[in-house]
Each structure stands twice: as structure tokens, then as C-alpha cells.
Design a protein around this motif. Structure first.
Motif, PDB file in Angstrom:
ATOM      1  N   SER A 156       0.862  -1.182   0.000  1.00 18.58           N
ATOM      2  CA  SER A 156       0.000   0.000   0.000  1.00 18.58           C
ATOM      3  C   SER A 156       0.898   1.231   0.000  1.00 18.58           C
ATOM      4  N   LEU A 157       0.530   2.223  -0.810  1.00 18.08           N
ATOM      5  CA  LEU A 157       1.403   3.371  -1.039  1.00 18.08           C
ATOM      6  C   LEU A 157       0.643   4.680  -0.958  1.00 18.08           C
ATOM      7  N   PHE A 158       1.272   5.683  -0.351  1.00 11.84           N
ATOM      8  CA  PHE A 158       0.902   7.078  -0.554  1.00 11.84           C
ATOM      9  C   PHE A 158       1.786   7.624  -1.678  1.00 11.84           C
ATOM     10  N   LEU A 159       1.208   8.404  -2.577  1.00 13.98           N
ATOM     11  CA  LEU A 159       1.984   9.128  -3.588  1.00 13.98           C
ATOM     12  C   LEU A 159       1.595  10.598  -3.528  1.00 13.98           C
ATOM     13  N   THR A 160       2.587  11.475  -3.425  1.00 11.34           N
ATOM     14  CA  THR A 160       2.330  12.909  -3.428  1.00 11.34           C
ATOM     15  C   THR A 160       2.388  13.446  -4.856  1.00 11.34           C
ATOM     16  N   LEU A 161       2.391  14.778  -4.980  1.00 12.41           N
ATOM     17  CA  LEU A 161       2.502  15.427  -6.281  1.00 12.41           C
ATOM     18  C   LEU A 161       3.952  15.459  -6.740  1.00 12.41           C
ATOM     19  N   GLY A 162       4.162  15.717  -8.024  1.00  8.12           N
ATOM     20  CA  GLY A 162       5.515  15.926  -8.542  1.00  8.12           C
ATOM     21  C   GLY A 162       5.798  15.102  -9.776  1.00  8.12           C
ATOM     22  N   THR A 163       6.653  15.642 -10.630  1.00  9.00           N
ATOM     23  CA  THR A 163       6.956  14.964 -11.889  1.00  9.00           C
ATOM     24  C   THR A 163       7.766  13.684 -11.679  1.00  9.00           C
ATOM     25  N   THR A 164       8.655  13.658 -10.684  1.00  9.22           N
ATOM     26  CA  THR A 164       9.422  12.438 -10.428  1.00  9.22           C
ATOM     27  C   THR A 164       8.529  11.368  -9.816  1.00  9.22           C
ATOM     28  N   VAL A 165       7.558  11.778  -9.015  1.00 19.19           N
ATOM     29  CA  VAL A 165       6.585  10.815  -8.489  1.00 19.19           C
ATOM     30  C   VAL A 165       5.725  10.265  -9.622  1.00 19.19           C
TER      31      VAL A 165
ATOM     32  N   LEU B 258      -1.305  -3.344  -6.150  1.00 19.69           N
ATOM     33  CA  LEU B 258      -0.929  -2.268  -5.237  1.00 19.69           C
ATOM     34  C   LEU B 258      -2.177  -1.497  -4.826  1.00 19.69           C
ATOM     35  N   LEU B 259      -2.201  -1.027  -3.596  1.00 19.09           N
ATOM     36  CA  LEU B 259      -3.226  -0.091  -3.150  1.00 19.09           C
ATOM     37  C   LEU B 259      -2.557   1.273  -3.057  1.00 19.09           C
TER      38      LEU B 259
ATOM     39  N   ALA C 171      -0.913  10.657 -11.332  1.00 21.21           N
ATOM     40  CA  ALA C 171      -0.523   9.343 -10.811  1.00 21.21           C
ATOM     41  C   ALA C 171      -1.720   8.405 -10.758  1.00 21.21           C
ATOM     42  N   ALA C 172      -2.883   8.943 -10.365  1.00 23.96           N
ATOM     43  CA  ALA C 172      -4.093   8.115 -10.315  1.00 23.96           C
ATOM     44  C   ALA C 172      -4.471   7.615 -11.699  1.00 23.96           C
TER      45      ALA C 172
ATOM     46  N   LYS D 189      -5.531  -0.815  -7.061  1.00 23.47           N
ATOM     47  CA  LYS D 189      -6.644  -0.186  -6.341  1.00 23.47           C
ATOM     48  C   LYS D 189      -6.207   1.237  -6.026  1.00 23.47           C
ATOM     49  N   VAL D 190      -6.852   2.206  -6.649  1.00 21.03           N
ATOM     50  CA  VAL D 190      -6.407   3.597  -6.563  1.00 21.03           C
ATOM     51  C   VAL D 190      -7.481   4.453  -5.902  1.00 21.03           C
ATOM     52  N   HIS D 191      -7.080   5.225  -4.899  1.00 23.40           N
ATOM     53  CA  HIS D 191      -7.969   6.162  -4.230  1.00 23.40           C
ATOM     54  C   HIS D 191      -7.417   7.573  -4.442  1.00 23.40           C
TER      55      HIS D 191
END
Length: 253
Positions: free
Chosen positions: A95-104, A118-119, A127-128, A138-140
């Protein structure tokens, strides 16, 4: 001049010229042939970063996105390497948090190419969209105030929604990394969301190209400590020393 530098130069020239430039003036300004510019424009148009016209090109209708578009092509080869190295650290089923940004965003694409099951909890619509199109993900997408400049959602509502989740890893980019190891950013509303994600994450994974060590930003996000990972193109010796002293593992990409 490499393709990455030309692409960044083209977008910057369009911005400085009020949103439109002709092929001949772009070629002259970048000291390349019109044929090279035509190929570059086709590649950038394919990524949605500009619009092709007969004899030239223009920025997309959302001028607010221009700076973000430039960052997409700046140092893009390094960002791809960083993204692949970061994705390799994530096991399937995480399970992952992803923030903003071009590298993310690049990391999201690398995960989509190599992972399943992956969640993902994110405030990045890009990213979503990337991960949501991949079977088994599974994307929120967190709600909040929409930012046209980067397709992100931020603010108190987004931070509150992020705080409801607990994820194995937070993958985040940064605006800058201080010599003392502090992670810094430019916008307080984005920092609030990143902090909420960090509070609910089992570990921190930072992705940063070399430019982040040469910049300054006003908002402190966190000073990473033991167990955190930094996947980076390069880092000054003083920053490496500070991060390693704090227990951060640095992975060169």
C-alpha cells in the motif's frame, strides 16, 4: 544539446513568447535544424505538453500548467532512472501514498509497468490516471482543492482525507533538499498533505533528481530519519553526510 534540454528550451520559449512560436524562430533560438524542431514538437505534442500548428506550436490552453510542463522534460532521463530504482524497492501487494511531482509521476509509470496488486492513495490526478489504467491496482484519489498548475488536490480537506489511511510506504518528491537534510517545498497546502501522509506511512521513500540539491524552498516538510530511503541522481557530500548521520539510506540512480 540533448533532447531533454531542447524540449525544456522549446517550452520555455513558448512561455516567453506569449504562448506561440514558429518553427524557424525555435530552430534559430536553439541552434538546431527545423527538422529537429519538428521531431521535438511531435514528441512534446504526443505527451500533451503543447499543440502543433502549421509552421509552429502553442502552449496548451491552461497557461498555469506551463511551469509544470517544463519540469516534466527537465532532467527527464535522470527522473526515469530514479523512478525505476524506486519502483524496484516496492514489493507487489504493498500500500502506497503518492504525493505530487513529476518524479513521483515517473515512479507511478514505473510501478504500472512492473507491478500488480498495489493499493495507492494519492492527491495526484496524473498518478491516479497512470496507475488506475493498470489491471490489479486499487487507486484512491483524495478530494480537495483542485490545482490547475499540476493536476493536484491540496488543502485542509485533502490532508484530512489522507489522515484516514495507513500505508506501507510514502513515495514523495520535494521542491528542494537542504544541506542539513531537511526536505523542503514551495506550497504550504501541498506540504500539509505530505505531512498527513507521512504520519500514516510505515516508511518514507524520497525521489529527487540532482537539481533539488541546488534549490531553496521556504516550507519545511520533514527531516528524514532512520529507515527512510532517498533515491537520487546525485547529492553533495555535506548533504549525504547529514542524511546518513540521521540514518537515511541513499540509493544512487
Amino acid at each position: 544539446m540533448g533532447a531533454d534540454s531542447r524540449h525544456a528550451g522549446i517550452l520555455d520559449a513558448l512561455r516567453r513568447r506569449g504562448g506561440y512560436a514558429g518553427i524557424e524562430e525555435l530552430a534559430s533560438g536553439l541552434a538546431v535544424t527545423p527538422q529537429t524542431i519538428r521531431r521535438d514538437l511531435s514528441e512534446l505534442a504526443g505527451k500533451g505538453l503543447l499543440r502543433r500548428h502549421h509552421g509552429g506550436a502553442s502552449l496548451p490552453s491552461s497557461i498555469a500548467n506551463t511551469d509544470y510542463a517544463v519540469r516534466h522534460v527537465e532532467n527527464s532521463a535522470a527522473k526515469q532512472r530514479i523512478a525505476r530504482a524506486a519502483a524496484a524497492l516496492i514489493p507487489d501487494g504493498s500500500s502506497l501514498f503518492l504525493t505530487l511531482g513529476t518524479t513521483v509521476e515517473a515512479t507511478a509509470a514505473a510501478l504500472a509497468a512492473t507491478h500488480r496488486d498495489l493499493l495507492v492513495v494519492t492527491n495526484s490526478s496524473a498518478a491516479a490516471r497512470i496507475l488506475g489504467a493498470t489491471p490489479g491496482m486499487k487507486v484512491h484519489l483524495l478530494g480537495g482543492a483542485w490545482q490547475a498548475r499540476n493536476g493536484g488536490l491540496t488543502g485542509a480537506t485533502t490532508a484530512e482525507l489522507a489522515a484516514r489511511w495507513r500505508c506501507d510506504t510514502l513515495i514523495t518528491g520535494v521542491g528542494a533538499i537542504g544541506e542539513d537534510g531537511w526536505l523542503l517545498d514551495y506550497h504550504e497546502d501541498e506540504v500539509a498533505v505530505a505531512r498527513a501522509m507521512l504520519a500514516g506511512a510505515g516508511r518514507l521513500l524520497v525521489v529527487a533528481d540532482g537539481a533539488k540539491f541546488r534549490r531553496a524552498a521556504p516550507c519545511r516538510v520533514t527531516r528524514p530519519g532512520r529507515g527512510a530511503l532517498l533515491v537520487a541522481e546525485e547529492a553533495p557530500a555535506s548533504t549525504r553526510k547529514a542524511l546518513r548521520a540521521a540514518g537515511v539510506e541513499i540509493i544512487a540512480a
